[in-house]
Scaffold this motif. Sequence first.
Motif, PDB file in Angstrom:
ATOM      1  N   ASP A   1      31.343 -49.692  49.989  1.00 24.77           N
ATOM      2  CA  ASP A   1      30.114 -50.488  49.978  1.00 24.77           C
ATOM      3  C   ASP A   1      28.906 -49.623  49.681  1.00 24.77           C
ATOM      4  O   ASP A   1      28.054 -49.967  48.855  1.00 24.77           O
ATOM      5  CB  ASP A   1      29.913 -51.170  51.338  1.00 24.77           C
ATOM      6  CG  ASP A   1      30.847 -52.343  51.519  1.00 24.77           C
ATOM      7  OD1 ASP A   1      31.423 -52.788  50.509  1.00 24.77           O
ATOM      8  OD2 ASP A   1      31.020 -52.797  52.664  1.00 24.77           O
TER       9      ASP A   1
ATOM     10  N   HIS B   1      33.645 -49.266  54.167  1.00 26.24           N
ATOM     11  CA  HIS B   1      32.230 -48.983  54.357  1.00 26.24           C
ATOM     12  C   HIS B   1      31.743 -47.996  53.309  1.00 26.24           C
ATOM     13  O   HIS B   1      30.670 -48.153  52.715  1.00 26.24           O
ATOM     14  CB  HIS B   1      32.035 -48.427  55.760  1.00 26.24           C
ATOM     15  CG  HIS B   1      30.627 -48.377  56.204  1.00 26.24           C
ATOM     16  ND1 HIS B   1      29.834 -49.506  56.317  1.00 26.24           N
ATOM     17  CD2 HIS B   1      29.829 -47.343  56.554  1.00 26.24           C
ATOM     18  CE1 HIS B   1      28.628 -49.158  56.721  1.00 26.24           C
ATOM     19  NE2 HIS B   1      28.596 -47.857  56.872  1.00 26.24           N
TER      20      HIS B   1
ATOM     21  N   ASN C   1      20.838 -50.743  52.497  1.00 22.15           N
ATOM     22  CA  ASN C   1      21.882 -51.045  53.472  1.00 22.15           C
ATOM     23  C   ASN C   1      22.874 -49.870  53.542  1.00 22.15           C
ATOM     24  O   ASN C   1      24.058 -49.994  53.262  1.00 22.15           O
ATOM     25  CB  ASN C   1      22.590 -52.351  53.077  1.00 22.15           C
ATOM     26  CG  ASN C   1      23.482 -52.857  54.188  1.00 22.15           C
ATOM     27  OD1 ASN C   1      23.462 -52.316  55.286  1.00 22.15           O
ATOM     28  ND2 ASN C   1      24.267 -53.872  53.887  1.00 22.15           N
TER      29      ASN C   1
HETATM   30  C1  LIG Z   1      25.213 -54.110  54.910  1.00 23.16           C
HETATM   31  O1  LIG Z   1      26.542 -53.704  54.650  1.00 23.16           O
HETATM   32  C2  LIG Z   1      27.488 -54.174  55.572  1.00 23.16           C
HETATM   33  C3  LIG Z   1      28.827 -53.578  55.189  1.00 23.16           C
HETATM   34  O2  LIG Z   1      28.705 -52.256  54.931  1.00 23.16           O
HETATM   35  C4  LIG Z   1      27.520 -55.677  55.511  1.00 23.16           C
HETATM   36  O3  LIG Z   1      28.441 -56.191  56.471  1.00 23.16           O
HETATM   37  C5  LIG Z   1      26.161 -56.222  55.800  1.00 23.16           C
HETATM   38  O4  LIG Z   1      26.151 -57.636  55.642  1.00 23.16           O
HETATM   39  C6  LIG Z   1      25.152 -55.617  54.855  1.00 23.16           C
HETATM   40  N1  LIG Z   1      23.829 -56.049  55.248  1.00 23.16           N
HETATM   41  C7  LIG Z   1      22.943 -56.501  54.349  1.00 23.16           C
HETATM   42  C8  LIG Z   1      21.636 -56.908  54.910  1.00 23.16           C
HETATM   43  O5  LIG Z   1      23.224 -56.581  53.188  1.00 23.16           O
END
Ligand SMILES: *[C@@H]1O[C@H](CO)[C@@H](O)[C@H](O)[C@H]1NC(C)=O
Length: 812
Positions: free
Chosen positions: A45, A42, A67
């Motif tokens: 990301d 996480h 996000n």
């Molecule tokens: C946001 O990030 C999460 C992982 O951190 C991911 O699973 C999710 O799909 C993402 N959402 C978008 C809208 O990109």
Amino acid sequence: MEVRRDPRSFLFFIILLLIINSPEPQSQNFHTRSQYDDVLDHEWDELGILNRTRYGDFDAGKDKWLNISGLREQDRFAWDLLGPVQQRATEQVKGLLGTTADAFLDGTTDDTGQFPIYRNVSGYVQGEWVRSSLGRVRKPSDLNTTAIPENTPFPVFEYDRNLTGSGGRLRIHITELEGRMQTDENRTVSEITARVIIGDRGSIGGNWWEFVLNGVHFPQFGGSVLTTTSERFAGIFALPHLQLSPRLYSASQELLNRTIQETIERQTNRVYPIWNPWSSAVDGTSEGMLTNPHCEFVLFLQEHPVQFQARKEQQTLPDDIDMNWLEHELRFPTGSSLPPHSSLSMSMVGFSPDCGFVVESKGPPNYPPSEYVHLVGSKTEEFNDRARHGIVAFAITLFAQLLFLIKQMKETATPSTRNRVSFYTIAMLAVGDGFGFLALVFLHIFIGTSQLALYTTAFLSLFSVVFELRFLMDIWTVQATEQIRQERQQASSATQATTPTPNQASPPTASSPTSAPAELPLPVTAARPVDTTPIIIAPDQDDPPEPTTPTPGGTPTATTPARAELGSLYSRYCLLLIGIFFITLQFTTVRSTARAFYFNTLCFLYLSFWCPQIYRNIMRNCRKALRWDFVLGQSLVRLVPITYFYAVSNNVLFSQTDVRALTVLAGWVWVQILALVSQDILGSRFFIREGWAPPAYDYHPLLREDEEGATMPIGSAQAPDDDDPMSMSKAGESKGKGKKVFDCSICTQDIEVPVIASGASSENAPGMSGMILQRRTYMVTPCRHIFHTPCLEGWMRYRLQCPNCREILPPL
Ligand SMILES: *[C@@H]1O[C@H](CO)[C@@H](O)[C@H](O)[C@H]1NC(C)=O
Ligand SMILES: *[C@@H]1O[C@H](CO)[C@@H](O)[C@H](O)[C@H]1NC(C)=O
Ligand SMILES: *[C@@H]1O[C@H](CO)[C@@H](O)[C@H](O)[C@H]1NC(C)=O
Ligand SMILES: *[C@@H]1O[C@H](CO)[C@@H](O)[C@H](O)[C@H]1NC(C)=O
Ligand SMILES: *[C@@H]1O[C@H](CO)[C@@H](O)[C@H](O)[C@H]1NC(C)=O
Ligand SMILES: *[C@@H]1O[C@H](CO)[C@@H](O)[C@H](O)[C@H]1NC(C)=O
Ligand SMILES: *[C@@H]1O[C@H](CO)[C@@H](O)[C@H](O)[C@H]1NC(C)=O
Ligand SMILES: [Zn+2]
Ligand SMILES: [Zn+2]
């Protein structure tokens, strides 16, 4: 003999206390590793988002979301507040630094060299905060509760750190470390950590919170942006988007991109997981699973330009002062004199993106500068200097205290003088010093510097504890022996009244130590005929005959129960001390009202140390137990540190000043001293009613002339054997005025004593009030020998025996 405590139980108690106080270890289940990997993924990301995004990609007003935890639309944070708060922060920067700052923020200029600000903001600032009208109140239901970790077992009614009042105290400790990790090539931006202690005056009992924020500092213009980071709000990853301008955005993005990456790499390589390296919990642990969710904070700090005062001889403002030189000189002093400069000060605007409140530091332009000046503090170096001076000053008071104690101990070297001193007075002083010792040992955790000075002072403190314990032991031995003696005397008085005194004449043979108190010269009051002719023995002649006889209350033979009890005395002292210390530690984290109450009570109890002495004086009808320099010196010296913490606003422990409480405390000490003084002058029982205290022998009786002279002292100078014509005439002369002249056998001078005629009742005798003081000039022993007060008092410091007939004297 069962008094001796098992040392193991003592040790057990300490270990128990340590266990209770230690933070609970984080439970590690078998599946935590995969959870940990999820957390790391996480984080990667979110770092990727930080890496990729550009200025303006996050804008709640334009419905642009990221996000990142807390920055998603469904998290329902109050991001509409960000714009107005940023605007307030920009206004603050411009107000403090002028239009150059504006140009610098926009990136149109690089020329910021002349801002006279500290490049290193390590230090602390404190002041008042006030709730701004920009904010609003948000309920927990306004937030997306599904974002709260599902293992929160109870419904959330109110968040922690939710500021509900309209103002309170605020203190920020900032740490800015050097090193490649924290800053970029040209030191245009660096990472800082801030510990915030914020009090809420509007809450019940004055609640307060302490938490840690991470952020970036821009040394070129003195601005900082800080944020908390938690599972619900990945503040540190969102930090570039909170900056005031594109220029600061890219600077912070560049720095954080690198530092966050390194932090996550370190997190990955750890054997034991760190769940959140940017945790806002003070002890560095990640917030526990069961804790209440808390409000997040975002703070904008702006350092004020340093003001220099013109030195008198130069008459010009040294406007060319190089701040780098100044800071280097502060940190590594070479001895050059620094120009007088203002201390580190800052303005603050902050808000909570989830709880919705906006806070500002109190100060101009909205508040008069004479009352509130935003947040003021000092740099770490200056604080360390102050702490060191404080510690040295405390060491000096300790030293003075030790001197007073040693002087008193020298004075109180004989059993009869030790008998007068209250054990509990000295014990309270010893507990106070022991507490000071423990506090000094642990203080370096809070102050973090001056270790050598701290430990030296702690040693000095320990030294006075040792002296006090030694003194306590002396007092205790004497008083315990005296107690045993009195008990035996009471028990045996019935039998001895009938049987003739058996071993009075024979010198005591070697015997078991336990029988020692029985060998003390027996009371002869019962047997002695009233009209025995006085034996006049000069004081220097009475010693040789029986050197083996222990003097009453004299060097006590250490009996076994005495030793065992002494051992328990020490363990009780240690237990009490450690108990008080841990309770105090617990009370440092409670709400401020309770904390103030606890510390006021503790100080009040501690400063009651003369009360046991006053009580002992009353019970034993004695005075003159302690030297006056000891009483005054100890009172003063022990008030000094308390005064420092109660009255000095920027003291090293940041305690809240409370002059009213200090006045009460000092007044209380003063009242006790007054009581001791008046006891000394007017008699120890002058302020209590007759019959409240147990009967004690009164050395200053009112002499009354009755028929056969039964209450008159023996050896009146008016007796015919006195052949001094001067004395004769004086006696005859003064007799008419109700006076009599006696002979003091210690100094062989006359004593003139007022005497009430046989018929007169004491109430209507003339000059009764004046006689209170006159009665202090002579002393009459139970065996009806009369002496000058100074003569007998001097004598009784060494021996509790009548100089004339060697009868035991009750202690003074
Ligand atoms: C946001 O990030 C999460 C992982 O951190 C991911 O699973 C999710 O799909 C993402 N959402 C978008 C809208 O990109
Ligand atoms: C950041 O972006 C660059 C490309 O712009 C990419 O090479 C790098 O791997 C990214 N770093 C992270 C941690 O995502
Ligand atoms: C709350 O957040 C969850 C995802 O964390 C989302 O699915 C849900 O729609 C949100 N609820 C609201 C009312 O926005
Ligand atoms: C914060 O405190 C206010 C006032 O007591 C309360 O109404 C509000 O619900 C609280 N907010 C949170 C998130 O706990
Ligand atoms: C700032 O000052 C503190 C205290 O002297 C020092 O520990 C720290 O290393 C300094 N930081 C920088 C970046 O110079
Ligand atoms: C640091 O300063 C030098 C010279 O002023 C400049 O060439 C360099 O680009 C700067 N580096 C950064 C990262 O700004
Ligand atoms: C972030 O760091 C990576 C390398 O760690 C670099 O390639 C990338 O350009 C950086 N991104 C930004 C926006 O500075
Ligand atoms: Zn005399
Ligand atoms: Zn006598």
